[in-house]
Enzyme design. Structure first.
Site, PDB file in Angstrom:
ATOM      1  CG  MET A  15      -1.943  -1.123   1.208  1.00 24.26           C
ATOM      2  SD  MET A  15      -2.841  -1.261   2.590  1.00 24.26           S
ATOM      3  CE  MET A  15      -4.088  -0.062   2.079  1.00 24.26           C
ATOM      4  N   GLY A  17       0.058   4.193  -0.258  1.00 27.88           N
ATOM      5  CA  GLY A  17      -0.529   5.409   0.359  1.00 27.88           C
ATOM      6  C   GLY A  17      -1.785   6.079  -1.080  1.00 27.88           C
ATOM      7  N   GLY A  18      -1.416   5.682  -2.158  1.00 26.66           N
ATOM      8  CA  GLY A  18      -2.475   6.069  -3.129  1.00 26.66           C
ATOM      9  C   GLY A  18      -3.579   5.364  -3.386  1.00 26.66           C
ATOM     10  CG  ASP A  20      -4.263   3.167  -8.875  1.00 28.64           C
ATOM     11  OD1 ASP A  20      -5.664   3.483  -9.202  1.00 28.64           O
ATOM     12  OD2 ASP A  20      -3.432   3.782  -9.713  1.00 28.64           O
ATOM     13  CB  CYS A 109      11.262  -0.327  -8.120  1.00 21.97           C
ATOM     14  SG  CYS A 109      10.210  -0.186  -6.398  1.00 21.97           S
ATOM     15  CB  CYS A 208       9.078   7.361  -6.444  1.00 18.42           C
ATOM     16  SG  CYS A 208      10.314   6.076  -5.984  1.00 18.42           S
TER      17      CYS A 208
END
Length: 373
Positions: A15, A17-18, A20, A109, A208
Site C-alpha cells: 500500500m 498511500g495512493g 490504486d 523496483c 519517486c
C-alpha cells in the site's frame, strides 16, 4: 481462469498511500482473501509531505496507507526497505546514467524490491501472494502455468514495468485492478464509496526518489559537475555541458547549443560518450533505429523460440511496434519492421504476443538507418 477466481490466499498488499493500491487491497479482501497491508519505507529521510503529484514514500503517504487499511479493516505494518532500495534502485540509477545509459527505475523496483525483497519476506512469513495496484493481469492456463497480460483498459496498462517478472514471481503476484475496464475516475468513485480518504489524492508521477522532478540536479548532486563538449556529427563543437550524464538519447530540450544547425532545424542527442565526456547532436532523422541488441533477458514463463514475430514496447507510455526477435545465449536481438526513434541503451524492450507479455531485456546497443543530413 484469471486471478480473481483463485482459492482464498494469505495476501500481503503493498500500500503506497495512493488510491490504486488502496482499492486493490479492498478488492482482494472482497474476493475472500486474508489480507494484510504493508507500506514500504523506501527513503532513509522521508519528507513529511509530497508536493502534488511529485514523488511518493513520504510520511504523509505512510499515514494515508494506514488510514486506508483501517477503513478496509486489515492489519497494517510499515517495513523499512530503504537500504535495499538505495542499493538496488537508486545506486543502479546513478551508475547507469554515469555510464551513458538511460535506466527505468520502476522496472528495477518491481524486479528487486516489490517482487524480490518484499516477496521473499512475505513468503518467509507464510503469505501466498503480494498484491499491488498495478494495472495488469495474471492469467492461469489450464495446465496451471501463469501468464502476464496487458490490463483490460489499455489506456492504464502497466504491464511494461512488470515485464521483468519471472514465472516464480508471477506465481505469487496479484493485480486486482487489471481485469476491470473501469476508468480512473471510476476507481476514484469506488474509493469514495468505500470511504477511502485517498479517493481524490493526486497520482504520483515522475521518479519517486526525485521529488522535485529535477533529474539533472539529482545526478549532479551524486556525480558532481563535469564540463564537456557538445559536438555535431562532424565533430565540431557547438556547445558545452555540465555533465554528459544529464542527457538521454533523443533529447531535444535543454541542450543550450549556441551554434544553430546549417538547415535551421532542431537538433537532438544522438550519442553520449562517458569516456571523453562528449554529447553528440544531430538531426531527427539520425535517430532512426532499425534494430537493437539487448542483454539480461527475463522471460515471463518459458523462454520463447530462437526466432519469432512479436510486438515490442520501448517505454512505459509508448505504443507497440512489430518486430522479429532472435534469442541468443543471454542476449536478444530485435529487428523493427519500421524504424523507430528515441531508443536509448539502458531502456527496456518488452516483447508481447498479443496481450501476453513474453519478457523483457535491457537495451545495450542499437543499429541506425542511414540518415539524410
Amino acid at each position: 481462469m484469471t486471478e480473481t477466481t483463485q482459492r482464498p490466499l494469505r495476501v500481503l498488499a503493498a500500500m503506497s498511500g495512493g488510491v490504486d493500491s488502496a482499492v486493490a487491497a479492498a478488492r482482494a479482501v472482497e474476493a475472500g482473501h486474508d489480507v494484510t497491508g504493508v507500506h514500504l519505507a523506501l527513503s532513509a529521510n522521508p519528507q513529511s509531505f509530497r508536493t502534488g503529484a511529485r514523488g511518493c514514500c513520504t510520511i504523509e503517504d505512510s499515514r494515508d496507507a494506514r488510514r486506508a487499511a483501517d477503513v478496509i479493516g486489515i492489519p497494517f505494518y510499515v517495513w523499512d526497505l530503504a537500504e535495499r532500495f538505495r542499493e538496488d534502485v537508486v545506486a543502479d540509477f546513478v551508475a547507469e546514467y554515469q555510464a551513458g545509459r538511460t535506466p527505468n527505475p520502476c522496472l528495477r523496483c518491481n524486479e528487486k524490491i516489490k517482487f524480490a525483497a518484499l516477496l521473499d519476506k512475505a513468503l518467509a512469513l507464510g503469505f501466498d501472494a503480494v498484491c499491488t495496484g498495478h494495472y495488469a493481469q495474471v492469467v492461469t492456463r489450464p495446465d496451471g502455468a501463469r501468464e502476464l497480460h496487458r490490463a483490460t483498459d489499455l489506456a492504464k496498462d502497466q504491464s511494461y514495468v512488470l515485464g521483468v517478472l519471472d514465472d516464480r514471481q508471477l506465481a505469487h503476484a496479484l493485480f486486482p485492478l487489471g481485469d476491470t475496464a473501469t476508468t480512473k475516475d471510476e476507481i476514484r468513485a469506488e474509493a469514495e464509496r468505500r470511504g477511502l480518504a485517498v479517493a481524490r489524492k493526486p497520482d504520483s508521477h515522475d521518479i519517486c526518489f526525485i521529488a522535485d522532478g529535477d533529474t539533472q540536479g539529482f545526478l549532479a548532486g551524486h556525480l558532481g559537475t563535469a564540463e564537456g563538449d557538445i559536438v555535431d556529427e562532424s565533430g565540431a563543437t557547438v556547445g558545452r555541458h555540465d555533465g554528459a550524464y544529464g542527457f538521454t538519447i533523443g533529447q531535444r530540450k535543454g541542450l543550450k547549443i549556441g551554434t544553430p544547425a546549417p538547415d535551421g532545424k532542431p537538433r537532438y542527442v544522438l550519442d553520449i560518450s562517458p569516456v571523453d565526456n562528449t554529447v553528440t547532436v544531430g538531426p531527427a532523422a539520425a535517430l532512426d533505429v532499425t534494430a537493437l541488441t539487448a542483454i539480461r533477458p527475463r522471460w515471463c514463463g518459458t523462454a520463447p523460440a530462437a526466432s519469432g514475430r512479436y510486438t515490442a514496447q520501448l517505454r512505459a507510455h509508448g505504443g507497440e511496434t512489430e518486430v522479429t526477435a532472435e534469442v541468443g545465449d543471454g542476449t536478444l536481438r530485435v529487428a523493427f519492421d519500421q524504424p523507430v526513434r528515441g531508443v536509448a541503451p539502458g531502456q527496456a524492450v518488452v516483447l508481447y504476443d498479443g496481450s501476453r507479455v513474453v519478457g523483457s531485456a535491457t537495451i545495450s546497443a542499437t543499429e541506425r538507418a542511414t540518415a539524410s543530413v
